[in-house]
Design a protein around this motif. Structure first.
Motif, mmCIF file in Angstrom:
data_model
loop_
_atom_site.group_PDB
_atom_site.id
_atom_site.type_symbol
_atom_site.label_atom_id
_atom_site.label_comp_id
_atom_site.label_asym_id
_atom_site.label_seq_id
_atom_site.Cartn_x
_atom_site.Cartn_y
_atom_site.Cartn_z
ATOM 1 N N GLY A 11 0.830 -1.199 0.000
ATOM 2 C CA GLY A 11 0.000 0.000 0.000
ATOM 3 C C GLY A 11 0.865 1.251 0.000
ATOM 4 O O GLY A 11 1.806 1.373 0.777
ATOM 5 N N ILE A 54 -4.569 4.924 4.811
ATOM 6 C CA ILE A 54 -3.648 3.828 4.511
ATOM 7 C C ILE A 54 -3.460 2.878 5.696
ATOM 8 O O ILE A 54 -3.311 1.656 5.512
ATOM 9 C CB ILE A 54 -2.294 4.392 4.020
ATOM 10 N N LEU A 102 -4.323 -1.224 5.819
ATOM 11 C CA LEU A 102 -3.445 -2.285 6.314
ATOM 12 C C LEU A 102 -4.169 -3.138 7.347
ATOM 13 O O LEU A 102 -4.106 -4.377 7.296
ATOM 14 C CB LEU A 102 -2.186 -1.671 6.947
ATOM 15 N N ILE A 143 2.812 -1.391 4.396
ATOM 16 C CA ILE A 143 2.849 -0.009 3.917
ATOM 17 C C ILE A 143 4.303 0.358 3.650
ATOM 18 O O ILE A 143 5.145 0.266 4.543
ATOM 19 C CB ILE A 143 2.261 0.975 4.949
#
Length: 273
Positions: free
Chosen positions: A43, A89, A93, A101
């Motif tokens: 990500g 973000i 996760l 990440i």
């Protein structure tokens, strides 16, 4: 004699329980899932030069992308980049939308309550891009802490946190992207923009010449690291060993090569401008 025999059996039983626990942890490990899937899902948010951004052909490139490619290669799996807005973000996760990440994320205690971090792969700090018209009245960051000045930052990033911490009197405006935030300064609508030093240095080289001044004395110490879900010691162990290898192996020399490619050389700018 019987008591001694029983103690030995109990010892063996406890050892087997511990081994069973270790196997159970490994089976649930993200690293094991990645290997079984044959794909590493990363990500990041494209738009943060030079860490991750889109080139003229729409491909996502950058320092973090090259790092992700190196990790996937070391695992012998495919790489899948999952573009994700930075303010969501961590949630991505935690809901298993990706495995890790890699997005120029700064280690903070607040974030660390929700997720775990690897050892740092880079250390940066927040600096300021200043509208050149203020060069005579603003010579240091301290001069910006005045209600007559507007300072911009990207929403949810460390720049916003630092701006609000350091500049109690100034007006702080946040934007969804770095490009929008720094454009306010370029267009004369704000006095300054706060962001990571590498981004500000690259922006100065690309678009800031003759328009902005880079106050490059860092306001903070910010280690950047990979972020993973909690309760996953095997994945963290692998990532930290990977980092030690690329930093210390002088034959591979990957850490130095990537730093030179994205932070010293500027050839990549032609691909995004």
């Amino acid at each position: 004699m019987i008591k001694k025999f029983i103690l030995i059996l109990l010892f063996i039983f406890n050892i087997n329980l511990l081994l069973a626990d270790d196997i159970s942890i490994w089976k649930k490990s993200t690293l094991n899932e990645i290997l079984e899937r044959g794909e590493l899902r990363v990500g990041l948010e494209p738009g943060y030069m030079p860490f991750e951004m889109k080139d003229k052909r729409g491909r996502i490139i950058g320092y973090d992308v090259d790092m992700a490619k190196a990790i996937a290669k070391a695992m012998d799996v495919k790489l899948k980049i999952i573009p994700t807005a930075f303010d969501g973000i961590i949630a991505g996760l935690l809901t298993n939308k990706f495995d890790i990440i890699i997005a120029g994320m700064t280690i903070t205690q607040q974030r660390n309550l929700k997720i775990n971090f690897s050892d740092p792969y880079l250390v940066v700090g927040q600096t300021i891009l200043l509208d050149k018209k203020f060069k005579d009245e603003i010579r240091t960051a301290k001069n910006l802490d005045n209600e007559k000045y507007t300072i911009t930052a990207k929403l949810g990033q460390t720049g916003e946190i630092v701006a609000r911490k350091f500049f109690k009197s100034a007006k702080i405006n946040t934007f969804d992207t770095e490009a929008e935030a720094v454009a306010e300064v370029l267009n004369g609508k704000a006095a300054a923009f706060v962001n990571d030093q590498p981004y500000n240095a690259m922006f100065m080289d690309a678009k800031g010449k003759d328009k902005l001044i880079h106050l490059d004395k860092s306001l903070t110490y910010e280690p950047l690291a990979f972020a993973v879900r909690k309760g996953d010691p095997d994945f963290l162990n692998w990532l930290n060993n990977f980092l030690r290898q690329i930093k210390n192996d002088k034959v591979i020399n990957l850490h130095e090569k990537l730093y030179k490619k994205w932070f010293i050389e500027t050839d990549w700018l032609k691909k995004v401008q």
